[in-house]
Design a protein around this motif. Sequence first.
Motif, PDB file in Angstrom:
ATOM      1  N   SER A 177      -6.407  -9.636  -0.847  1.00  0.00           N
ATOM      2  CA  SER A 177      -6.405  -8.638   0.223  1.00  0.00           C
ATOM      3  C   SER A 177      -4.990  -8.172   0.547  1.00  0.00           C
ATOM      4  CB  SER A 177      -7.068  -9.222   1.479  1.00  0.00           C
ATOM      5  OG  SER A 177      -7.041  -8.289   2.534  1.00  0.00           O
ATOM      6  N   ALA A 178      -4.039  -9.117   0.529  1.00  0.00           N
ATOM      7  CA  ALA A 178      -2.669  -8.788   0.914  1.00  0.00           C
ATOM      8  C   ALA A 178      -1.908  -8.035  -0.172  1.00  0.00           C
ATOM      9  CB  ALA A 178      -1.911 -10.069   1.278  1.00  0.00           C
ATOM     10  N   PHE A 179      -2.197  -8.345  -1.445  1.00  0.00           N
ATOM     11  CA  PHE A 179      -1.374  -7.798  -2.530  1.00  0.00           C
ATOM     12  C   PHE A 179      -2.075  -6.772  -3.414  1.00  0.00           C
ATOM     13  CE2 PHE A 179       0.588 -11.963  -1.638  1.00  0.00           C
ATOM     14  CZ  PHE A 179       1.866 -11.537  -1.336  1.00  0.00           C
ATOM     15  N   THR A 180      -3.352  -6.935  -3.679  1.00  0.00           N
ATOM     16  CA  THR A 180      -4.042  -5.967  -4.534  1.00  0.00           C
ATOM     17  C   THR A 180      -5.168  -5.244  -3.799  1.00  0.00           C
ATOM     18  OG1 THR A 180      -5.522  -7.703  -5.388  1.00  0.00           O
ATOM     19  CG2 THR A 180      -3.502  -7.254  -6.630  1.00  0.00           C
ATOM     20  N   GLY A 181      -5.418  -5.647  -2.536  1.00  0.00           N
ATOM     21  CA  GLY A 181      -6.430  -4.994  -1.732  1.00  0.00           C
ATOM     22  C   GLY A 181      -5.807  -4.040  -0.721  1.00  0.00           C
ATOM     23  N   PRO A 182      -6.311  -4.024   0.516  1.00  0.00           N
ATOM     24  CA  PRO A 182      -5.771  -3.117   1.524  1.00  0.00           C
ATOM     25  C   PRO A 182      -4.283  -3.275   1.764  1.00  0.00           C
ATOM     26  CG  PRO A 182      -7.853  -4.046   2.269  1.00  0.00           C
ATOM     27  CD  PRO A 182      -7.483  -4.775   1.013  1.00  0.00           C
ATOM     28  N   GLY A 183      -3.763  -4.505   1.667  1.00  0.00           N
ATOM     29  CA  GLY A 183      -2.342  -4.725   1.911  1.00  0.00           C
ATOM     30  C   GLY A 183      -1.435  -4.101   0.875  1.00  0.00           C
ATOM     31  N   ALA A 184      -1.980  -3.719  -0.289  1.00  0.00           N
ATOM     32  CA  ALA A 184      -1.164  -3.119  -1.344  1.00  0.00           C
ATOM     33  C   ALA A 184      -0.546  -1.797  -0.909  1.00  0.00           C
ATOM     34  CB  ALA A 184      -2.005  -2.920  -2.600  1.00  0.00           C
ATOM     35  N   ALA A 185      -1.146  -1.176   0.109  1.00  0.00           N
ATOM     36  CA  ALA A 185      -0.612   0.101   0.602  1.00  0.00           C
ATOM     37  C   ALA A 185       0.800  -0.045   1.157  1.00  0.00           C
ATOM     38  CB  ALA A 185      -1.542   0.674   1.660  1.00  0.00           C
ATOM     39  N   ALA A 186       1.201  -1.264   1.504  1.00  0.00           N
ATOM     40  CA  ALA A 186       2.539  -1.483   2.048  1.00  0.00           C
ATOM     41  C   ALA A 186       3.614  -1.438   0.969  1.00  0.00           C
ATOM     42  CB  ALA A 186       2.601  -2.830   2.774  1.00  0.00           C
ATOM     43  N   PHE A 187       3.207  -1.458  -0.315  1.00  0.00           N
ATOM     44  CA  PHE A 187       4.164  -1.458  -1.420  1.00  0.00           C
ATOM     45  C   PHE A 187       4.240  -0.071  -2.049  1.00  0.00           C
ATOM     46  CE2 PHE A 187       2.442  -5.732  -0.979  1.00  0.00           C
ATOM     47  CZ  PHE A 187       3.575  -6.525  -0.998  1.00  0.00           C
ATOM     48  N   SER A 188       5.346   0.180  -2.734  1.00  0.00           N
ATOM     49  CA  SER A 188       5.540   1.477  -3.378  1.00  0.00           C
ATOM     50  C   SER A 188       4.579   1.639  -4.556  1.00  0.00           C
ATOM     51  CB  SER A 188       6.978   1.612  -3.880  1.00  0.00           C
ATOM     52  OG  SER A 188       7.228   0.697  -4.930  1.00  0.00           O
ATOM     53  N   ALA A 190       5.311   2.430  -7.543  1.00  0.00           N
ATOM     54  CA  ALA A 190       5.870   1.787  -8.736  1.00  0.00           C
ATOM     55  C   ALA A 190       5.538   0.303  -8.774  1.00  0.00           C
ATOM     56  CB  ALA A 190       7.379   2.000  -8.776  1.00  0.00           C
ATOM     57  N   VAL A 191       5.637  -0.360  -7.614  1.00  0.00           N
ATOM     58  CA  VAL A 191       5.316  -1.789  -7.550  1.00  0.00           C
ATOM     59  C   VAL A 191       3.831  -2.011  -7.792  1.00  0.00           C
ATOM     60  CG1 VAL A 191       5.258  -3.809  -6.046  1.00  0.00           C
ATOM     61  CG2 VAL A 191       7.256  -2.316  -6.034  1.00  0.00           C
ATOM     62  N   ARG A 192       2.996  -1.166  -7.215  1.00  0.00           N
ATOM     63  CA  ARG A 192       1.546  -1.320  -7.395  1.00  0.00           C
ATOM     64  C   ARG A 192       1.150  -1.146  -8.853  1.00  0.00           C
ATOM     65  NH1 ARG A 192       1.256   1.879  -2.596  1.00  0.00           N
ATOM     66  NH2 ARG A 192       0.552   3.686  -3.799  1.00  0.00           N
ATOM     67  N   GLN A 193       1.817  -0.229  -9.564  1.00  0.00           N
ATOM     68  CA  GLN A 193       1.470   0.034 -10.954  1.00  0.00           C
ATOM     69  C   GLN A 193       2.079  -0.981 -11.920  1.00  0.00           C
ATOM     70  OE1 GLN A 193      -0.720   2.256 -11.975  1.00  0.00           O
ATOM     71  NE2 GLN A 193      -1.057   2.969  -9.889  1.00  0.00           N
ATOM     72  N   SER A 194       3.050  -1.771 -11.455  1.00  0.00           N
ATOM     73  CA  SER A 194       3.751  -2.696 -12.347  1.00  0.00           C
ATOM     74  C   SER A 194       2.917  -3.919 -12.728  1.00  0.00           C
ATOM     75  CB  SER A 194       5.055  -3.165 -11.695  1.00  0.00           C
ATOM     76  OG  SER A 194       4.779  -4.009 -10.585  1.00  0.00           O
ATOM     77  N   GLY A 195       1.928  -4.247 -11.923  1.00  0.00           N
ATOM     78  CA  GLY A 195       1.116  -5.429 -12.169  1.00  0.00           C
ATOM     79  C   GLY A 195       1.654  -6.694 -11.525  1.00  0.00           C
TER      80      GLY A 195
END
Length: 226
Positions: A177-188, A190-195
């Motif tokens: 939830s924090a990193f690949t779910g709703p919380g992922a919106a807090a990251f850029s 580029a970071v989200r696409q990097s894996g």
Amino acid sequence: MQAELIMAAHVAPGALAVAAGAAALAAPKGRWTHVHAGRVFVIAMGLSSAVGAGLGLVRAETFYITFHAGVLALCLLASGWLAARARSGAPGPATGVVAAANLINVVALVVIGVLAARSGQPFRGFPAQDYLVLAGMGATAAAGDITLLWRARLGDRHRTARHLWRMCLGFFIAAGSAFTGPGAAAFSEAVRQSGVLALPELTILLLMLFWLARTLLARLRPEPAS
């Protein structure tokens, strides 16, 4: 505005749960740090899961799956906590209640997943496999619940393993939830696409397997000489 506040109330304790869960998982088991970090994790994760379940109902058109994920996480936390407290290894009435709630959630996930797979269309914004993955997690827990209720008692090692993997799977859901779910919106983007945001979940699974193996496969200590 209401949905945004609910989202913040879901993500904030979820982030705290991730930090506390990491501390509990890294600390020596049974020691002060493990016990107290574990308590913080259960409280924070429980709050995040409950709010996430509410978010899934309030924003059903986009976040409905978080309702079922929240219920699953709450069942895992509750059953893991009960396992730690049941020193005798015998299940109490609360274990049966949690098991029933989990089983109902699993049936709903399977029905939704199968219907979505047959239609070839996502349900409420999520594909069939996402519902079926959650159903698989819940079904694994349900199998353990049925085994426990049938046997009516667990030995210390299996009781510890039950506590361990259920807390770790709850931790896995929190990290997701924090990193690949709703919380992922807090990251850029580029970071989200990097894996890289998937690494915490992978690390949790690997550590869970390590501690499970260490718990279940450890040789029994020899009896001290009299």
